[in-house]
Enzyme design. Structure first.
Site, PDB file in Angstrom:
ATOM      1  N   HIS A  67       0.839  -1.206   0.000  1.00 25.12           N
ATOM      2  CA  HIS A  67       0.000   0.000   0.000  1.00 25.12           C
ATOM      3  C   HIS A  67       0.874   1.256   0.000  1.00 25.12           C
ATOM      4  CE1 HIS A  67      -3.593   2.406   1.216  1.00 25.12           C
ATOM      5  NE2 HIS A  67      -2.656   3.162   1.761  1.00 25.12           N
ATOM      6  N   GLU A  68       1.862   1.280   0.884  1.00 26.81           N
ATOM      7  CA  GLU A  68       2.721   2.460   0.981  1.00 26.81           C
ATOM      8  C   GLU A  68       3.601   2.610  -0.257  1.00 26.81           C
ATOM      9  OE1 GLU A  68       1.981   4.599   3.193  1.00 26.81           O
ATOM     10  OE2 GLU A  68       0.669   3.204   4.246  1.00 26.81           O
ATOM     11  N   HIS A  71       1.761   4.529  -2.891  1.00 25.45           N
ATOM     12  CA  HIS A  71       1.915   5.974  -2.690  1.00 25.45           C
ATOM     13  C   HIS A  71       3.278   6.432  -3.218  1.00 25.45           C
ATOM     14  CE1 HIS A  71      -1.631   6.716  -0.218  1.00 25.45           C
ATOM     15  NE2 HIS A  71      -1.297   5.751   0.617  1.00 25.45           N
TER      16      HIS A  71
END
Length: 149
Positions: A67-68, A71
């Protein structure tokens, strides 16, 4: 898992899943309480919550890292890196990363003690969260002494 192992894991996931290198730092931030991790826009570092790793294991940690990294890679490419952006949601789905992490078990506080005071004369009851000095306070109705029950 220590700092070096975490850094190696993030770099490995970045190459394997995204096909792009992770050139910054990933580390456990002990101050994170409710979030699984966060991507820092200025430094491009990734901070992760060690409590998620301890409570849910490496599988959950890998999901948070993915998920990170979504980003991270979208931000460096100049695309929409925020949760509401279409690019971000599409990349999450493509790599199989969750949109949100699982919530941590809350530390439930002990129930507050309720003190009950009874007037010795008229029997009126007072319920209080805080303890009071019964030598200084009297019943508001009849001015008699109070008794802690």
């Amino acid at each position: 898992m220590d700092q070096k192992q975490l850094q190696a894991l993030v770099e490995q996931i970045s190459i394997r899943v995204f096909g792009k290198p992770f050139r910054h730092t990933a580390f456990f931030n002990p101050r994170l309480r409710t979030t699984g991790g966060r991507y820092m826009l200025q430094t491009h570092n990734i901070e992760l919550n060690k409590k998620h790793y301890e409570q849910f294991g490496e599988e959950e940690l890998i999901a948070i890292i993915k998920h990170e990294l979504c980003h991270y890679h979208l931000h460096l490419e100049g695309k929409g890196y925020r949760h509401r952006d279409r690019d971000f949601r599409e990349l999450l789905q493509k790599v199989g990363a969750p949109r949100y992490c699982r919530p941590l078990a809350r530390n439930t506080k002990a129930p507050k003690t309720i003190y009950t005071y009874i007037c010795t004369s008229c029997g009126l009851t007072y319920r209080r969260k805080r303890r009071i000095n019964i030598d200084r306070y009297v019943c508001g109705r009849c001015r008699s002494k109070l008794k802690l029950s």
